[in-house]
Enzyme design. Sequence first.
Site, PDB file in Angstrom:
ATOM      1  N   TYR A 128       0.805  -1.220   0.000  1.00 21.79           N
ATOM      2  CA  TYR A 128       0.000   0.000   0.000  1.00 21.79           C
ATOM      3  C   TYR A 128       0.836   1.267   0.000  1.00 21.79           C
ATOM      4  O   TYR A 128       0.342   2.361   0.233  1.00 21.79           O
ATOM      5  CB  TYR A 128      -0.972   0.000   1.186  1.00 21.79           C
ATOM      6  CG  TYR A 128      -2.011  -1.103   1.112  1.00 21.79           C
ATOM      7  CD1 TYR A 128      -2.017  -2.005   0.059  1.00 21.79           C
ATOM      8  CD2 TYR A 128      -2.978  -1.237   2.085  1.00 21.79           C
ATOM      9  CE1 TYR A 128      -2.957  -3.022  -0.009  1.00 21.79           C
ATOM     10  CE2 TYR A 128      -3.928  -2.251   2.022  1.00 21.79           C
ATOM     11  CZ  TYR A 128      -3.908  -3.141   0.970  1.00 21.79           C
ATOM     12  OH  TYR A 128      -4.846  -4.142   0.907  1.00 21.79           O
ATOM     13  N   LYS A 174       4.153 -14.655   4.313  1.00 23.31           N
ATOM     14  CA  LYS A 174       4.132 -15.552   3.153  1.00 23.31           C
ATOM     15  C   LYS A 174       5.585 -15.736   2.710  1.00 23.31           C
ATOM     16  O   LYS A 174       5.946 -15.502   1.552  1.00 23.31           O
ATOM     17  CB  LYS A 174       3.260 -14.929   2.039  1.00 23.31           C
ATOM     18  CG  LYS A 174       3.040 -15.804   0.839  1.00 23.31           C
ATOM     19  CD  LYS A 174       1.990 -16.871   1.048  1.00 23.31           C
ATOM     20  CE  LYS A 174       1.922 -17.796  -0.148  1.00 23.31           C
ATOM     21  NZ  LYS A 174       1.028 -18.950   0.055  1.00 23.31           N
ATOM     22  N   ASP A 207      -2.101 -17.912   4.266  1.00 23.07           N
ATOM     23  CA  ASP A 207      -3.254 -18.696   3.795  1.00 23.07           C
ATOM     24  C   ASP A 207      -3.719 -19.685   4.864  1.00 23.07           C
ATOM     25  O   ASP A 207      -4.918 -19.892   5.060  1.00 23.07           O
ATOM     26  CB  ASP A 207      -2.972 -19.396   2.457  1.00 23.07           C
ATOM     27  CG  ASP A 207      -1.533 -19.849   2.316  1.00 23.07           C
ATOM     28  OD1 ASP A 207      -0.650 -18.984   2.200  1.00 23.07           O
ATOM     29  OD2 ASP A 207      -1.284 -21.064   2.374  1.00 23.07           O
ATOM     30  N   ASP A 231      -5.071  -6.131   6.198  1.00 26.07           N
ATOM     31  CA  ASP A 231      -6.304  -5.576   5.653  1.00 26.07           C
ATOM     32  C   ASP A 231      -7.313  -6.697   5.415  1.00 26.07           C
ATOM     33  O   ASP A 231      -8.470  -6.644   5.847  1.00 26.07           O
ATOM     34  CB  ASP A 231      -5.961  -4.851   4.339  1.00 26.07           C
ATOM     35  CG  ASP A 231      -7.124  -4.041   3.808  1.00 26.07           C
ATOM     36  OD1 ASP A 231      -8.116  -3.882   4.536  1.00 26.07           O
ATOM     37  OD2 ASP A 231      -7.034  -3.561   2.669  1.00 26.07           O
ATOM     38  N   ASP A 235     -10.835  -7.968   7.885  1.00 22.59           N
ATOM     39  CA  ASP A 235     -12.226  -8.042   7.434  1.00 22.59           C
ATOM     40  C   ASP A 235     -12.777  -9.455   7.599  1.00 22.59           C
ATOM     41  O   ASP A 235     -13.940  -9.644   7.949  1.00 22.59           O
ATOM     42  CB  ASP A 235     -12.359  -7.594   5.972  1.00 22.59           C
ATOM     43  CG  ASP A 235     -12.669  -6.106   5.878  1.00 22.59           C
ATOM     44  OD1 ASP A 235     -12.236  -5.360   6.786  1.00 22.59           O
ATOM     45  OD2 ASP A 235     -13.348  -5.684   4.929  1.00 22.59           O
TER      46      ASP A 235
END
Length: 335
Positions: A128, A174, A207, A231, A235
């Site tokens: 970002y 990751k 994941d 992010d 959610d």
Amino acid sequence: MKMTKYRIATIPGDGIGPEVMASAVSVLSALAEKMDGLSFEFTEIRAGDGLKAETGVAMRPETVDKVRESDATLFAAVGETAKEVILPLRQKLELYANLRPTKAYPNVPALKEDVDIVIVRENTEGLYKMVGDRGDGWGVNLRIITKGASERIARYAFELAKKDGRNKVTAVHKNNVLDKTCGVFLDACREVAKSYPDIEYEEMIVDACAMKLILAPEQFDVLVTTNMFGDILSDEAAGLVGGLGLAPSANIGDENAIFEPVHGTAPDIAGKGIANPIATILSASMMLDWLGERDGAEAIEKAVMTILKEGKTLTPDLGGSATTVEVTEAVLKQL
Ligand code: ATP
């Protein structure tokens, strides 16, 4: 007696923003009346789609300074212009830690009942950073991760665990694919973890973490991760415990902090008077906690808990038929 007057900037924004902000401001005002020595001076700042339609800019240049000079800022929601308002505020004020507490509340349908997690998301870099380019048939976004920002967020996560009596910090990454950037992040987390021998440290691939959040969220306590993973996971976590109407958040730096509900402007229900104000009220509670007003923060949280437990005064998103004002009045009565 200690007298503390906090200067609070409020940014109601667009859509349901002004409705839920009015609710949080009245809860804070009522608290100040109840608690000796506590008072607030609110300064309302306009920003967002409405301001842009009128003036051509979504945020006036002096807003950054006004927010910087306030003791804390409460932000509701802006629509299309979020990129021009909350993103620059987070960046200019170096609000490097995004906090998303995720709790299963009484009477609110949750996938799993036993959830009490805080997600600590790095808020200033990663994908970002908005460094990239786009050409004919191709696009690039650079993922920038630094040791400094990674150490800072890891330390924040461990300090938060220590302060709140939480036992475990999970670094989410990751590294099996994004080894260059996640390598820097994990090295920093491992280094910081050494200073907190009493707090368990573990690492998990993003994941796997996404799946375990659904299957066994009770195993998590504090999650710390890079910007985009944070992010998405936050959610997911909000969905796990009953959705957006209840989810508060904080953007925290060393000097300043902005507190905001996770939800957006909800144009589908704006102006109808049925928006759930609890996410914003709980954001105000987080703000008090950050200001060092632990008793006030707890009083608000307790009032909200009671209303949820009773289940009598709930907005339609929680299956009730109460209005924003009725929920606010119920909270005021509890206080
Ligand atoms: P934006 O473009 O500002 O993000 P959006 O509608 O895409 O708006 P949200 O505002 O987060 O995203 O809303 C998603 C859904 O959740 C909508 O159906 C909305 O009505 C509902 N919702 C969000 N916040 C609340 C709230 N406080 N009370 C009730 N429903 C809400």
